[in-house]
Design a protein around this motif. Structure first.
Motif, PDB file in Angstrom:
ATOM      1  N   VAL A   1      -5.514  -1.147  -4.570  1.00  8.67           N
ATOM      2  CA  VAL A   1      -4.168  -0.566  -4.621  1.00  8.67           C
ATOM      3  C   VAL A   1      -3.460  -0.976  -5.906  1.00  8.67           C
ATOM      4  O   VAL A   1      -2.843  -0.149  -6.595  1.00  8.67           O
ATOM      5  CB  VAL A   1      -3.339  -0.998  -3.386  1.00  8.67           C
ATOM      6  CG1 VAL A   1      -1.888  -0.558  -3.543  1.00  8.67           C
ATOM      7  CG2 VAL A   1      -3.928  -0.407  -2.122  1.00  8.67           C
TER       8      VAL A   1
ATOM      9  N   LEU B   1      -5.632   2.498   5.654  1.00 10.90           N
ATOM     10  CA  LEU B   1      -5.562   1.060   5.937  1.00 10.90           C
ATOM     11  C   LEU B   1      -5.242   0.792   7.401  1.00 10.90           C
ATOM     12  O   LEU B   1      -5.898  -0.027   8.055  1.00 10.90           O
ATOM     13  CB  LEU B   1      -4.504   0.410   5.048  1.00 10.90           C
ATOM     14  CG  LEU B   1      -4.269  -1.098   5.241  1.00 10.90           C
ATOM     15  CD1 LEU B   1      -5.501  -1.887   4.789  1.00 10.90           C
ATOM     16  CD2 LEU B   1      -3.031  -1.551   4.467  1.00 10.90           C
TER      17      LEU B   1
ATOM     18  N   THR C   1       0.826  -1.207   0.000  1.00 12.45           N
ATOM     19  CA  THR C   1       0.000   0.000   0.000  1.00 12.45           C
ATOM     20  C   THR C   1       0.858   1.254   0.000  1.00 12.45           C
ATOM     21  O   THR C   1       0.587   2.211  -0.741  1.00 12.45           O
ATOM     22  CB  THR C   1      -0.937  -0.003   1.226  1.00 12.45           C
ATOM     23  OG1 THR C   1      -1.783  -1.154   1.168  1.00 12.45           O
ATOM     24  CG2 THR C   1      -1.801   1.247   1.252  1.00 12.45           C
TER      25      THR C   1
ATOM     26  N   LEU D   1      -6.542  -4.414  -1.279  1.00 13.57           N
ATOM     27  CA  LEU D   1      -5.279  -4.693  -1.963  1.00 13.57           C
ATOM     28  C   LEU D   1      -5.462  -4.664  -3.476  1.00 13.57           C
ATOM     29  O   LEU D   1      -4.629  -4.108  -4.201  1.00 13.57           O
ATOM     30  CB  LEU D   1      -4.742  -6.059  -1.526  1.00 13.57           C
ATOM     31  CG  LEU D   1      -3.479  -6.548  -2.246  1.00 13.57           C
ATOM     32  CD1 LEU D   1      -2.332  -5.560  -2.061  1.00 13.57           C
ATOM     33  CD2 LEU D   1      -3.090  -7.934  -1.767  1.00 13.57           C
TER      34      LEU D   1
ATOM     35  N   PHE E   1     -11.036   1.695  -2.788  1.00 14.70           N
ATOM     36  CA  PHE E   1     -10.205   1.337  -1.640  1.00 14.70           C
ATOM     37  C   PHE E   1     -10.851   1.834  -0.345  1.00 14.70           C
ATOM     38  O   PHE E   1     -11.050   1.070   0.608  1.00 14.70           O
ATOM     39  CB  PHE E   1      -8.815   1.944  -1.813  1.00 14.70           C
ATOM     40  CG  PHE E   1      -7.894   1.780  -0.636  1.00 14.70           C
ATOM     41  CD1 PHE E   1      -7.151   0.623  -0.477  1.00 14.70           C
ATOM     42  CD2 PHE E   1      -7.746   2.798   0.295  1.00 14.70           C
ATOM     43  CE1 PHE E   1      -6.293   0.465   0.603  1.00 14.70           C
ATOM     44  CE2 PHE E   1      -6.882   2.653   1.373  1.00 14.70           C
ATOM     45  CZ  PHE E   1      -6.160   1.484   1.522  1.00 14.70           C
TER      46      PHE E   1
ATOM     47  N   TRP F   1      -2.813   6.427   1.640  1.00 16.22           N
ATOM     48  CA  TRP F   1      -3.530   5.154   1.544  1.00 16.22           C
ATOM     49  C   TRP F   1      -3.223   4.279   2.757  1.00 16.22           C
ATOM     50  O   TRP F   1      -4.121   3.627   3.303  1.00 16.22           O
ATOM     51  CB  TRP F   1      -3.102   4.409   0.273  1.00 16.22           C
ATOM     52  CG  TRP F   1      -3.523   5.030  -1.010  1.00 16.22           C
ATOM     53  CD1 TRP F   1      -3.211   6.278  -1.469  1.00 16.22           C
ATOM     54  CD2 TRP F   1      -4.342   4.443  -2.016  1.00 16.22           C
ATOM     55  NE1 TRP F   1      -3.762   6.491  -2.692  1.00 16.22           N
ATOM     56  CE2 TRP F   1      -4.463   5.387  -3.060  1.00 16.22           C
ATOM     57  CE3 TRP F   1      -4.964   3.207  -2.159  1.00 16.22           C
ATOM     58  CZ2 TRP F   1      -5.194   5.124  -4.221  1.00 16.22           C
ATOM     59  CZ3 TRP F   1      -5.697   2.942  -3.306  1.00 16.22           C
ATOM     60  CH2 TRP F   1      -5.820   3.891  -4.314  1.00 16.22           C
ATOM     61  N   PHE F   2      -1.967   4.277   3.166  1.00 15.96           N
ATOM     62  CA  PHE F   2      -1.568   3.452   4.308  1.00 15.96           C
ATOM     63  C   PHE F   2      -2.245   3.935   5.585  1.00 15.96           C
ATOM     64  O   PHE F   2      -2.641   3.118   6.430  1.00 15.96           O
ATOM     65  CB  PHE F   2      -0.049   3.501   4.472  1.00 15.96           C
ATOM     66  CG  PHE F   2       0.462   2.689   5.636  1.00 15.96           C
ATOM     67  CD1 PHE F   2       0.389   1.309   5.624  1.00 15.96           C
ATOM     68  CD2 PHE F   2       1.010   3.320   6.746  1.00 15.96           C
ATOM     69  CE1 PHE F   2       0.855   0.560   6.698  1.00 15.96           C
ATOM     70  CE2 PHE F   2       1.494   2.577   7.810  1.00 15.96           C
ATOM     71  CZ  PHE F   2       1.407   1.201   7.789  1.00 15.96           C
TER      72      PHE F   2
END
Length: 441
Positions: free
Chosen positions: A294, A247, A235, A291, A316, A243-244
Motif C-alpha cells: 500500500v 484486506l 489502506t 501494508l 498486495f 484495496w480495503f
C-alpha cells in the motif's frame, strides 16, 4: 488524583514545551530540553522524584524514564530542524503521546475495562495531535497542516500506532513510541494523501467499527484490533476502498475460519490461544507485506518510485491471497486427523508444523480464489489473467508456508516469521508473473 495521573499530567505539560520550536525557534526548544535533562539528572529522591519516576527508576535513583523520553523528543526535534521532517509532525507526535497517556490515566480512574482506556488514549491523543498541527500551521505555515482531513488522518494514524505500541510494550518504553510515531507521521506527510473531509470521517467510522466488532466477537485481541484499525485506515486513505475490501475479506473470513469447529480444535490441541483472538503479531505477520505494498502504491502514485502503481496492487493481492490460503488451509485442514508432512508425505500428528491435508489444500485454493474474485470484480486492470496470477501467487505462498513450517519453524523461525516470509513469497510471485505477462499493458 492518583500518582499515575499526576505523573502523566506532568509529562503532558513537558510535551507542550515542544511548541517552543515553532513559537520561538529551535534554540529555545533545545535550551528547554537541556533544562529538563539537567533536572532529571540531579533529582534523585524526594516528592518530585516520586512524582516523575517509573518503577524501574528506583533501583538506581535516577529518572531514566524522563531522560530517555526527553532524548527521544530531542531526536525528533533534530529531524525537524536539520532534516526535512515537518515541524508540525514533531509537535503533533509529542503532544499525541503525552496527552494520550494523560487521557488514558484519567479514564482509568473510573473504568477498569482495558478497551475503554484504549479509547480514552486514542481520543485524547488524536485531539492533541490535531491541535498541535493546527497551532504549528498558524505559527510557521507548515504545509502538512494545510488540509484538515490530512491533519485528522495523521493524528488518528499516530494515535492508533501509539496505542498499539503501548499495549505491547512497557509504559517505560514511551521513547520507542515517540520515535515510531514520529517516523510514521513523517512518512505519511511526505506521501501527501489527497482526501476529503467526508472521506476521512467515513474511513475512521468504518475501520473503528469493524475493528471493535472483531474485538467484541473475540476474533482479535486489543492489540490485534488496533493493528487492524491502523492497517485498514492506511489502506483506505492510501489505496482506496477496493484495496480495503480485499484486506477486510481476509480478516473477516480468516476470523470466521478460526472459530470453525473450535471445540474440535481444542480437543486436538491445535486451537488458537485466547479463544481464537488474534494478536498484533499474527495480524502483522499476515499483513505487513500488504501494508508495504500500500505504501509502495502511494509512493509510486506520488512519483517517488519509478514503477507502475498497478504493480503494487498485484503484490498486495498476492500477499493477501497467500494469507487467506494459509489461514483457511490450517484452520479447516487442522480438524482432520490424518495430516501428512509436506516434505515426506509421512503421517504426522495434528498441529505438526508443515503438516497438510487434502481438505486443507482445497480450502487454501478456495481462499486464494476468493481474493482473486474480489480483485477481479473491483479492479478493471486485473482481468482474467491477473486473477489467475493472484490465485497462483496464493497457492505458491501457501506451499512456501508449509515448507518453511516443516523445515525451519521452531528452530530458526517462529510462526509469525513463517507467515511473513510466506506472504512475501506470494507478493513476489505475483509481481514476477505480472511483469512476465502483458497484464500492465
Amino acid at each position: 488524583m492518583t500518582a499515575p495521573v499526576r505523573r502523566a499530567g506532568v509529562f503532558a505539560v513537558l510535551c507542550t514545551l515542544s511548541l517552543a520550536v515553532p513559537l520561538s525557534g529551535p534554540r529555545v526548544g533545545a535550551a528547554l530540553a537541556g533544562v529538563v535533562l539537567l533536572a532529571a539528572y540531579v533529582i534523585t529522591d524526594g516528592p518530585l522524584f516520586d512524582l516523575l519516576a517509573y518503577p524501574g527508576d528506583y533501583e538506581d535513583s535516577r529518572l531514566y524514564g524522563l531522560i530517555t523520553f526527553v532524548l527521544s523528543g530531542v531526536a525528533l526535534g533534530l529531524m525537524a530542524t536539520k532534516a526535512s521532517m515537518p515541524v508540525a509532525v514533531f509537535v503533533a507526535t509529542l503532544l499525541l503521546v503525552g496527552y494520550g497517556n494523560f487521557g488514558e490515566q484519567l479514564v482509568r480512574l473510573r473504568f477498569e475495562l482495558s478497551v475503554v482506556r484504549v479509547v480514552g488514549f486514542c481520543l485524547a491523543a488524536t485531539s492533541a495531535a490535531i491541535v498541535g498541527q493546527t497551532i504549528t500551521q498558524s505559527l510557521v505555515g507548515d504545509a502538512v497542516a494545510s488540509s484538515l482531513p490530512s491533519v485528522v488522518f495523521l493524528a488518528a494514524s499516530g494515535a492508533f500506532l501509539a496505542a498499539l505500541l503501548r499495549d505491547v510494550l512497557l509504559r517505560s518504553d514511551d521513547p520507542i513510541v515517540v520515535l515510531s510515531v514520529g517516523l510514521l507521521l513523517w512518512l505519511l506527510a511526505e506521501l501527501e494523501p489527497s482526501i476529503g473531509a467526508w472521506e476521512i470521517v467515513v474511513a475512521l467510522v468504518v475501520t473503528v467499527a469493524l475493528g471493535y466488532a472483531s474485538y467484541a466477537l473475540e476474533t482479535a485481541s486489543i492489540a490485534g484490533m488496533l493493528t487492524g484499525i491502523l492497517l485498514g485506515l492506511l489502506t483506505i486513505v492510501l489505496g482506496g476502498y477496493g484495496w480495503f475490501a480485499v484486506l477486510i475479506s481476509f480478516f473477516a473470513i480468516g476470523g470466521i475460519s478460526t472459530k470453525f469447529r473450535y471445540e474440535r480444535k481444542e480437543t486436538l490441541g491445535v486451537a488458537e490461544d485466547n479463544n481464537g483472538a488474534r494478536g498484533s503479531g499474527n495480524v502483522l505477520g499476515n499483513a505487513a507485506v500488504a501494508l508495504v505494498a500500500v505504501l509502495g502504491y502511494a509512493a509510486s502514485d506520488a512519483g517517488f518510485l519509478p514503477r507502475d502503481p498497478t504493480l503494487f496492487l498485484f503484490t498486495f493481492a498476492g500477499s493477501i491471497a497467500t494469507a487467506m490460503s494459509d489461514t483457511l488451509s490450517s484452520e479447516i485442514g487442522s480438524v482432520f486427523e490424518t495430516p501428512r508432512l509436506i516434505t515426506t508425505l509421512e503421517p504426522v500428528d495434528p498441529g505438526t508444523d508443515g503438516g497438510v491435508t487434502w481438505q486443507g489444500e482445497l480450502a487454501g485454493i478456495a481462499g486464494a480464489t476468493i481474493v482473486a474474485a474480489i480483485a477481479y470484480g473491483l479492479f478493471p486492470e486485473v482481468g482474467v489473467v491477473g486473477a489467475a496470477i493472484i490465485v497462483a501467487a496464493g497457492i505458491v505462498g501457501m506451499t512456501v508456508d508449509s515448507l518453511l513450517g516443516a523445515t525451519l519453524e521452531g528452530t530458526f523461525l517462529g510462526n509469525q516469521g513463517v507467515n511473513f516470509l510466506a506472504t512475501l513469497s506470494g507478493a513476489l510471485i505475483s509481481a514476477v508473473l505480472v511483469l512476465s505477462f502483458p497484464v500492465l499493458g
